[in-house]
Design a protein around this motif. Structure first.
Motif, PDB file in Angstrom:
ATOM      1  N   VAL A  84      -1.200 -56.424 106.403  1.00 11.76           N
ATOM      2  CA  VAL A  84       0.197 -56.177 106.031  1.00 11.76           C
ATOM      3  C   VAL A  84       0.360 -56.029 104.523  1.00 11.76           C
ATOM      4  N   ASN A  85      -0.691 -56.325 103.772  1.00 13.29           N
ATOM      5  CA  ASN A  85      -0.615 -56.197 102.314  1.00 13.29           C
ATOM      6  C   ASN A  85      -1.120 -54.849 101.814  1.00 13.29           C
ATOM      7  N   ASP A  86      -1.532 -53.999 102.728  1.00 10.67           N
ATOM      8  CA  ASP A  86      -1.993 -52.669 102.346  1.00 10.67           C
ATOM      9  C   ASP A  86      -0.775 -51.771 102.139  1.00 10.67           C
ATOM     10  N   ALA A  87      -0.382 -51.593 100.893  1.00 13.02           N
ATOM     11  CA  ALA A  87       0.843 -50.855 100.580  1.00 13.02           C
ATOM     12  C   ALA A  87       0.735 -49.374 100.905  1.00 13.02           C
ATOM     13  N   GLU A  88      -0.472 -48.859 101.029  1.00 12.59           N
ATOM     14  CA  GLU A  88      -0.648 -47.423 101.271  1.00 12.59           C
ATOM     15  C   GLU A  88      -0.480 -47.054 102.743  1.00 12.59           C
ATOM     16  N   MET A  89      -0.389 -48.045 103.620  1.00 12.46           N
ATOM     17  CA  MET A  89      -0.275 -47.776 105.043  1.00 12.46           C
ATOM     18  C   MET A  89       1.099 -48.222 105.552  1.00 12.46           C
ATOM     19  N   SER A  90       1.700 -47.395 106.405  1.00  8.03           N
ATOM     20  CA  SER A  90       2.960 -47.775 107.042  1.00  8.03           C
ATOM     21  C   SER A  90       2.665 -48.661 108.238  1.00  8.03           C
ATOM     22  N   VAL A  91       3.379 -49.786 108.361  1.00 12.75           N
ATOM     23  CA  VAL A  91       3.085 -50.783 109.391  1.00 12.75           C
ATOM     24  C   VAL A  91       4.372 -51.249 110.053  1.00 12.75           C
ATOM     25  N   TYR A  92       4.339 -51.330 111.375  1.00 14.60           N
ATOM     26  CA  TYR A  92       5.453 -51.891 112.150  1.00 14.60           C
ATOM     27  C   TYR A  92       4.897 -52.972 113.068  1.00 14.60           C
ATOM     28  N   ILE A  93       5.585 -54.129 113.120  1.00 10.83           N
ATOM     29  CA  ILE A  93       5.149 -55.247 113.960  1.00 10.83           C
ATOM     30  C   ILE A  93       6.334 -55.740 114.774  1.00 10.83           C
ATOM     31  N   GLU A 166       2.211 -33.413 105.783  1.00 11.96           N
ATOM     32  CA  GLU A 166       0.924 -33.970 106.187  1.00 11.96           C
ATOM     33  C   GLU A 166       0.791 -35.372 105.602  1.00 11.96           C
ATOM     34  N   LEU A 167       0.720 -36.356 106.473  1.00 14.53           N
ATOM     35  CA  LEU A 167       0.555 -37.745 106.032  1.00 14.53           C
ATOM     36  C   LEU A 167      -0.929 -38.065 105.890  1.00 14.53           C
ATOM     37  N   GLU A 168      -1.327 -38.459 104.702  1.00 14.00           N
ATOM     38  CA  GLU A 168      -2.727 -38.840 104.494  1.00 14.00           C
ATOM     39  C   GLU A 168      -2.984 -40.264 104.975  1.00 14.00           C
ATOM     40  N   SER A 169      -2.015 -41.157 104.746  1.00  9.74           N
ATOM     41  CA  SER A 169      -2.180 -42.555 105.153  1.00  9.74           C
ATOM     42  C   SER A 169      -1.725 -42.736 106.597  1.00  9.74           C
ATOM     43  N   PRO A 170      -2.402 -43.585 107.363  1.00  9.88           N
ATOM     44  CA  PRO A 170      -2.051 -43.770 108.775  1.00  9.88           C
ATOM     45  C   PRO A 170      -0.815 -44.648 108.969  1.00  9.88           C
ATOM     46  N   ILE A 171      -0.284 -44.580 110.175  1.00 11.14           N
ATOM     47  CA  ILE A 171       0.795 -45.460 110.622  1.00 11.14           C
ATOM     48  C   ILE A 171       0.207 -46.399 111.670  1.00 11.14           C
ATOM     49  N   GLN A 172       0.436 -47.699 111.529  1.00 10.39           N
ATOM     50  CA  GLN A 172      -0.072 -48.655 112.510  1.00 10.39           C
ATOM     51  C   GLN A 172       1.076 -49.490 113.065  1.00 10.39           C
TER      52      GLN A 172
END
Length: 436
Positions: A84-93, A166-172
């Protein structure tokens, strides 16, 4: 404990919780219509598995969309699968029906990507959600379980990637099921507009108690012209959970949708996975692995329907069955009329490591057009004794040799997961399941 059933719920029940969440009227109307269908429709047909006695619809309490609880301490199981501290990745929990965490990368914000929990998207992007919610990839009136889902959906995620983005960083996304009293009815919608690109990875994590629980999960992926979508997943719901899992893709011209799925649930599971290659030159590569343990039964139906000219559909499924578990692999490649130049290929292989385990691999090719290419391979068997002998001659024990063979057998999918932390998670889940 009194269980809610299809017979005990009426439109007033649905309206009562819909009003509490102030959802748009079109969704409430759809819920009521779907509930009427759920009462009269049959369970989905599942080849070679008797599911009429399975509990897909009974529960003791109902919970509608939960209010966001951002800032809440995250469950330990979540921190194991996502940084969750990876600012380059979008995250939803999300835990049960409650959104716990949402972070959008600066790239996603700058490029106008929409990533919202489903309840929020229904309020803020109602017309956009309405356009895709169970209208294209999955229809609400397909069977009793899709109708049940539409009527009582209570969690999920909405993602929209605009044209030419185009999104380079993934969404998790991480979805945790903890409360076994309430139905876990989750819906994910991903829309990749024309010439867009994204990578999405989700984890379903089970932390339920010992009570009987249900999960009804639907994912809809729309890949518009020239879009590229990579979809990865690792599912680890609990042994007491009966799961209906329906993942669908709708792929238009020159678009691609690739799936890498580790289905590692511990309870009885029905998986329906259908990708429609609607556009010319569309493609989909579906890779699935599973490990069956205990007394669980898993039934996988993976289908690619090819409508477009020169469309390409590839299915690969590898499963390991242990103890007295059962895994059924139904693979269907269907080339429709007028889909000239289409290519449909599939491979299903099951490795049995117990005399009580059962594995079936059923490849089906349906060809309604000339000038196409199609092929399949299927096998059900035990570990090659010569391979085990060779490994043991190199100093490995029988257990170590079997373990090495299993990991090699499943690696074609494990290696396809696009996030290192999720690849490691799936490898660890596999390791935990094969320990004996």
């Amino acid at each position: 404990m009194v269980l809610q059933t299809i017979e005990t719920i009426d439109p007033a029940f649905i309206t009562s919780f819909a009003e509490k969440t102030a959802e748009p009227s079109w969704l409430t109307d759809l819920r009521i219509k779907a509930w009427g269908k759920a009462e009269e429709m049959d369970l989905p047909y599942v080849d070679k598995t008797k599911i009429k006695r399975w509990n897909f619809t009974k529960f003791s309490q109902y919970a509608s969309f939960g209010k966001t609880a951002y800032g809440t301490n995250l469950p330990e199981a979540v921190t194991d699968v996502v940084d969750v501290n990876d600012a380059e990745m979008s995250v939803y929990i999300q835990q049960d029906q409650t959104p716990l965490h949402l972070h959008l990368s600066q790239e996603a914000i700058d490029k106008g990507v929409i990533i919202k929990d489903l309840a929020t998207a229904l309020k803020e992007n109602s017309e956009l959600v309405k356009e895709y919610f169970m209208t294209t990839a999955v229809k609400f009136d397909e069977n009793r379980l899709t109708a049940f889902h539409a009527a009582l959906v209570n969690g999920g995620l909405f993602i929209y990637v605009p044209k030419n983005v185009e999104l380079e960083s993934p969404i998790q996304a991480v979805f945790v099921q903890k409360d076994d009293r309430k139905p876990f009815i989750n819906h994910v919608i991903i829309v990749a507009d024309e010439s867009s690109k994204l990578t999405y990875v989700e984890n379903y994590v089970g932390q339920t108690g010992k009570g009987r629980a249900i999960a009804n999960i639907v994912s809809e992926v729309i890949a518009k012209d020239n879009a590229t979508v990579t979809y990865g997943a690792v599912d680890t719901l609990g042994v007491n959970v009966t799961t209906y899992l329906n993942r669908r893709g709708h792929v238009l011209r020159d678009a691609s949708l690739d799936w890498a799925l580790g289905v590692m649930n511990n309870g009885n599971t029905v998986i329906n996975h259908l990708t429609n290659l609607v556009g010319n030159n569309s493609s989909s590569d579906v890779k699935t692995v599973t490990v069956g343990t205990g007394k669980q039964t898993q039934n996988f139906t993976t289908e690619i329907r090819q409508y477009g000219l020169a469309s390409v559909g590839m299915i690969l499924k590898h499963g390991v069955v242990l103890d007295s578990s059962t895994s059924i692999f139904n693979g269907i490649g269907h080339i429709m009329h007028n889909a000239k130049g289409a290519d449909a290929q599939q491979e299903s292989r099951v490795l049995m490591l117990s005399d009580l385990a059962r594995g079936d691999a059923n490849p089906i090719l349906l060809i309604d057009e000339d000038e196409v290419t199609a092929g399949h391979a299927a096998s059900v068997g035990r570990v090659d004794p010569e391979a085990l002998f060779y490994l043991q001659s190199r100093g490995l024990s029988l257990y170590e040799a079997e373990r090495l063979v299993i990991h090699g057998f499943l690696n074609p999918v494990v290696d396809q997961l696009p996030i290192k932390r999720v690849r490691e998670l799936l490898s660890n889940v596999i390791e935990g399941k094969v320990k004996r």
